[in-house]
Scaffold this motif. Structure first.
Motif, PDB file in Angstrom:
ATOM      1  N   TYR A 101       1.282  -1.251  -0.028  1.00 42.76           N
ATOM      2  CA  TYR A 101      -0.017  -0.194  -0.008  1.00 42.76           C
ATOM      3  C   TYR A 101       1.010   1.440  -0.052  1.00 42.76           C
ATOM      4  O   TYR A 101       1.774   0.819   0.074  1.00 42.76           O
ATOM      5  CB  TYR A 101      -0.551  -0.052   1.320  1.00 42.76           C
ATOM      6  CG  TYR A 101      -0.417   0.341   2.741  1.00 42.76           C
ATOM      7  CD1 TYR A 101       0.143   1.343   2.679  1.00 42.76           C
ATOM      8  CD2 TYR A 101       0.212  -0.910   3.396  1.00 42.76           C
ATOM      9  CE1 TYR A 101       0.607   2.023   4.477  1.00 42.76           C
ATOM     10  CE2 TYR A 101       0.720  -0.651   4.217  1.00 42.76           C
ATOM     11  CZ  TYR A 101       1.404   0.425   5.156  1.00 42.76           C
ATOM     12  OH  TYR A 101       1.474   0.470   5.708  1.00 42.76           O
ATOM     13  N   GLU A 102       0.741   2.373  -0.254  1.00 47.09           N
ATOM     14  CA  GLU A 102       1.295   3.159  -0.547  1.00 47.09           C
ATOM     15  C   GLU A 102       0.549   4.721   0.565  1.00 47.09           C
ATOM     16  O   GLU A 102      -0.865   4.885   0.558  1.00 47.09           O
ATOM     17  CB  GLU A 102       0.586   4.236  -1.915  1.00 47.09           C
ATOM     18  CG  GLU A 102       1.777   3.597  -3.125  1.00 47.09           C
ATOM     19  CD  GLU A 102       2.303   4.013  -3.631  1.00 47.09           C
ATOM     20  OE1 GLU A 102       2.702   5.317  -3.743  1.00 47.09           O
ATOM     21  OE2 GLU A 102       1.787   3.821  -5.069  1.00 47.09           O
ATOM     22  N   ALA A 103       1.320   5.323   1.753  1.00 44.88           N
ATOM     23  CA  ALA A 103       0.712   6.002   2.449  1.00 44.88           C
ATOM     24  C   ALA A 103       1.435   7.571   2.189  1.00 44.88           C
ATOM     25  O   ALA A 103       2.226   7.544   1.548  1.00 44.88           O
ATOM     26  CB  ALA A 103       1.759   5.575   3.780  1.00 44.88           C
ATOM     27  N   TRP A 148       8.469   8.349   1.444  1.00 43.63           N
ATOM     28  CA  TRP A 148       9.143   8.397   0.324  1.00 43.63           C
ATOM     29  C   TRP A 148       9.855   7.236   0.847  1.00 43.63           C
ATOM     30  O   TRP A 148      10.195   7.285   1.775  1.00 43.63           O
ATOM     31  CB  TRP A 148       9.703   9.924   0.132  1.00 43.63           C
ATOM     32  CG  TRP A 148      10.953  10.569   1.174  1.00 43.63           C
ATOM     33  CD1 TRP A 148      11.162  10.138   1.187  1.00 43.63           C
ATOM     34  CD2 TRP A 148      10.449  10.944   1.883  1.00 43.63           C
ATOM     35  NE1 TRP A 148      12.192  10.942   2.622  1.00 43.63           N
ATOM     36  CE2 TRP A 148      11.093  11.386   3.160  1.00 43.63           C
ATOM     37  CE3 TRP A 148       8.802  11.481   2.476  1.00 43.63           C
ATOM     38  CZ2 TRP A 148      11.482  12.419   4.110  1.00 43.63           C
ATOM     39  CZ3 TRP A 148       8.670  12.554   3.934  1.00 43.63           C
ATOM     40  CH2 TRP A 148       9.895  13.320   4.414  1.00 43.63           C
ATOM     41  N   GLY A 149      10.397   6.955  -0.304  1.00 45.30           N
ATOM     42  CA  GLY A 149      11.124   6.132   0.488  1.00 45.30           C
ATOM     43  C   GLY A 149      10.766   4.679   0.885  1.00 45.30           C
ATOM     44  O   GLY A 149      11.825   4.426   1.501  1.00 45.30           O
ATOM     45  N   VAL A 150      10.056   4.148   0.739  1.00 51.85           N
ATOM     46  CA  VAL A 150       9.437   3.307   1.853  1.00 51.85           C
ATOM     47  C   VAL A 150       8.613   2.483   0.864  1.00 51.85           C
ATOM     48  O   VAL A 150       7.247   2.765   0.063  1.00 51.85           O
ATOM     49  CB  VAL A 150       8.551   3.591   2.524  1.00 51.85           C
ATOM     50  CG1 VAL A 150       7.433   4.987   2.280  1.00 51.85           C
ATOM     51  CG2 VAL A 150       8.093   2.569   3.091  1.00 51.85           C
ATOM     52  N   SER A 169       6.465  -1.490   7.134  1.00 45.54           N
ATOM     53  CA  SER A 169       7.097   0.058   6.674  1.00 45.54           C
ATOM     54  C   SER A 169       8.630  -0.539   6.602  1.00 45.54           C
ATOM     55  O   SER A 169       9.145  -0.597   7.369  1.00 45.54           O
ATOM     56  CB  SER A 169       6.497   1.093   6.634  1.00 45.54           C
ATOM     57  OG  SER A 169       5.515   1.322   7.267  1.00 45.54           O
ATOM     58  N   GLN A 170       8.885  -0.845   5.025  1.00 45.16           N
ATOM     59  CA  GLN A 170      10.315  -0.777   4.714  1.00 45.16           C
ATOM     60  C   GLN A 170      10.949   0.675   3.980  1.00 45.16           C
ATOM     61  O   GLN A 170      10.667   1.000   2.844  1.00 45.16           O
ATOM     62  CB  GLN A 170      10.506  -2.499   4.085  1.00 45.16           C
ATOM     63  CG  GLN A 170      10.174  -3.073   4.633  1.00 45.16           C
ATOM     64  CD  GLN A 170      10.295  -4.422   4.040  1.00 45.16           C
ATOM     65  OE1 GLN A 170      10.871  -4.979   3.408  1.00 45.16           O
ATOM     66  NE2 GLN A 170       9.662  -4.216   2.558  1.00 45.16           N
ATOM     67  N   PHE A 171      12.155   1.163   5.037  1.00 42.16           N
ATOM     68  CA  PHE A 171      12.506   3.032   4.551  1.00 42.16           C
ATOM     69  C   PHE A 171      13.683   2.010   4.429  1.00 42.16           C
ATOM     70  O   PHE A 171      14.765   1.637   4.251  1.00 42.16           O
ATOM     71  CB  PHE A 171      11.972   3.411   5.800  1.00 42.16           C
ATOM     72  CG  PHE A 171      11.312   4.201   6.487  1.00 42.16           C
ATOM     73  CD1 PHE A 171      10.661   5.377   5.394  1.00 42.16           C
ATOM     74  CD2 PHE A 171      10.394   3.365   7.185  1.00 42.16           C
ATOM     75  CE1 PHE A 171       9.253   5.096   5.926  1.00 42.16           C
ATOM     76  CE2 PHE A 171       8.828   3.828   7.232  1.00 42.16           C
ATOM     77  CZ  PHE A 171       8.485   5.142   6.807  1.00 42.16           C
ATOM     78  N   LEU A 172      13.773   2.834   2.475  1.00 40.44           N
ATOM     79  CA  LEU A 172      15.647   2.900   2.451  1.00 40.44           C
ATOM     80  C   LEU A 172      15.862   3.642   2.642  1.00 40.44           C
ATOM     81  O   LEU A 172      15.224   4.771   3.709  1.00 40.44           O
ATOM     82  CB  LEU A 172      14.760   3.262   1.282  1.00 40.44           C
ATOM     83  CG  LEU A 172      14.976   1.878  -0.078  1.00 40.44           C
ATOM     84  CD1 LEU A 172      14.480   2.247  -1.888  1.00 40.44           C
ATOM     85  CD2 LEU A 172      15.654   0.435   0.102  1.00 40.44           C
ATOM     86  N   PRO A 173      17.464   4.039   3.082  1.00 40.93           N
ATOM     87  CA  PRO A 173      17.854   5.180   3.144  1.00 40.93           C
ATOM     88  C   PRO A 173      17.868   6.250   2.172  1.00 40.93           C
ATOM     89  O   PRO A 173      17.427   5.877   1.533  1.00 40.93           O
ATOM     90  CB  PRO A 173      19.632   4.702   2.884  1.00 40.93           C
ATOM     91  CG  PRO A 173      19.681   3.177   2.875  1.00 40.93           C
ATOM     92  CD  PRO A 173      18.367   2.829   2.669  1.00 40.93           C
TER      93      PRO A 173
END
Length: 115
Positions: free
Chosen positions: A12-14, A18-20, A41-45
């Protein structure tokens, strides 16, 4: 009991993130929970969210990596297995300032109108 396999979790898009990549682990499905939903939620650097608030409280649990949470100009770094509660209407910003992916479990009650 309601079982949902990880491979069946839908992305899903929250808004204002951004970058998640977000995956809905539980909630919004037949037989699932009736009072909250759970996301991964998996957040990129460099990924993050906000600043914004929501009408319901949220719980964040860091499973791996770290996340900087900013509330009223105060920065708090959460690391593996740290958690926090964000009260309803509290403006917050979150940023993954590390070079590692941050995996964060998010628990959110359903808004009253979706019960």
């Amino acid at each position: 009991m309601h079982v949902k396999r990880f491979e069946d979790a839908k992305s899903y898009e929250a808004p204002n993130h951004w970058g998640v990549v977000g995956l809905r682990l539980q909630g919004f499905e037949e037989g699932g929970p009736t009072n909250q939903w759970v996301g991964l939620s998996q957040f990129l650097p460099g990924g993050g969210a906000g600043p914004d608030s929501s009408p319901v409280e949220k719980i964040y649990v860091i499973l791996s990596g770290e996340m900087t949470v900013i509330v009223d100009g105060k920065e708090t770094v959460l690391r593996q297995y740290d958690s926090c509660t964000i009260p309803a209407h509290e403006v917050r910003k979150i940023e993954n300032r590390s070079n590692h992916v941050c995996a964060m479990l998010v628990v959110i009650p359903f808004p009253k109108e979706t019960k």
